[in-house]
Design a protein around this motif. Sequence first.
Motif, short mmCIF file in Angstrom:
data_model
loop_
_atom_site.label_atom_id
_atom_site.label_comp_id
_atom_site.label_asym_id
_atom_site.label_seq_id
_atom_site.Cartn_x
_atom_site.Cartn_y
_atom_site.Cartn_z
N MET A 125 0.86 -1.19 0.00
CA MET A 125 0.00 0.00 0.00
C MET A 125 0.89 1.24 0.00
O MET A 125 1.84 1.34 0.78
N LEU B 47 1.33 5.54 0.34
CA LEU B 47 0.75 6.70 1.06
C LEU B 47 0.79 7.92 0.18
O LEU B 47 1.74 8.16 -0.56
N ASP C 142 -0.98 12.25 5.76
CA ASP C 142 -0.67 11.05 4.97
C ASP C 142 -1.87 10.12 4.98
O ASP C 142 -2.39 9.76 6.03
N VAL C 143 -2.27 9.76 3.79
CA VAL C 143 -3.48 8.93 3.63
C VAL C 143 -3.14 7.77 2.68
O VAL C 143 -2.34 7.92 1.75
N SER C 144 -3.76 6.63 2.90
CA SER C 144 -3.58 5.50 2.00
C SER C 144 -4.10 5.84 0.60
O SER C 144 -5.12 6.53 0.46
N ASP C 145 -3.36 5.40 -0.35
CA ASP C 145 -3.80 5.67 -1.74
C ASP C 145 -5.06 4.92 -2.09
O ASP C 145 -5.67 5.14 -3.13
N LYS C 146 -5.52 4.02 -1.18
CA LYS C 146 -6.76 3.28 -1.42
C LYS C 146 -7.97 4.01 -0.83
O LYS C 146 -9.11 3.68 -1.16
N ALA C 147 -7.69 4.98 0.05
CA ALA C 147 -8.80 5.69 0.74
C ALA C 147 -9.52 6.61 -0.23
O ALA C 147 -8.90 7.20 -1.13
N CYS D 61 -10.19 11.68 3.04
CA CYS D 61 -9.16 11.93 4.05
C CYS D 61 -9.79 11.70 5.43
O CYS D 61 -10.82 12.32 5.76
N GLU E 96 7.98 3.07 0.43
CA GLU E 96 7.40 2.60 1.70
C GLU E 96 8.40 2.71 2.84
O GLU E 96 8.00 2.76 4.01
N SER F 127 2.87 -1.54 -8.76
CA SER F 127 1.49 -1.15 -8.54
C SER F 127 0.58 -2.12 -9.28
O SER F 127 1.04 -2.90 -10.13
#
Length: 265
Positions: free
Chosen positions: A1, A3, A12-17, A20, A37, A60
């Motif tokens: 995963m 960020l 910082d947020v997961s690229d899957k979220a 925010c 990572e 990816s």
Amino acid sequence: MALIKCLNCGTDVSDKAKQCPNCGETLQTQKVVKVCEECGYELDDNVTICPKCGCPVPESEEQKKTRKKKKIIISVIAILVVIFVIIAIVCVVNVTNQKKAEEAAAAAEAARVQAVNDYASNLELASFTMLTGASTAEEAGTLIHDVWYDTIFDEHNADTSKYTSGNSDFNDSLSELFSDEEFQDKIASIKSNQATVKELMQELTNPPAEYEEAYNTLKDYYDAYLELTNLAISPTGSLQSYTDDFNEADSNVLKYYNAMDVYIE
């Protein structure tokens, strides 16, 4: 995963979220930033090793899909190449086999034509050789007849006198004739001719279709030839029967020789 940073609050947020968790900002339309990572260094899409810390960068999902597509495309191309090569090989083999078959057929036809031509040459040779032997036999048979006749009827001529002179029995005259060296050479020539003709006739058995009829005529010719030459070699019967048999055989030889002209070029 991976960020990514929220463009609204910098968290910082997961690229899957999709949002925010800090400020509730919608993240779907934001550009996804790829970061290491290990050290969080922002990376270009195509790098496989972090230029800052040297840590391997996981692929990816998009890269995995792209790589999988490339593999599929390469596999398809490889299969198509193999199929093309197989088709090409099959075509080459077929063309080669066809060419060989055509060459074999041409060679067989050439051999057949040569065999027919050779047969025709041997047929002509046999016919001419028999005529030569028959001609010698005709000379010998005529002299036999004259010696036989002149002894019985007490006739005299230059050709027979040395065999008939002083003889009242035709057997004595014929014996002197067959003891004559020159006449013996003539008889030997006839016998040699018979042997040559016999070999030629053996070679002419099993004629090609074009010459079956010619061969049948040649056999009749050969029978007449043997009758004539054997009468010259070994005269039998009475003077009258010998004369009749000899004249008939001589006539048949000429008849069948003329019949052979149809088949000889």
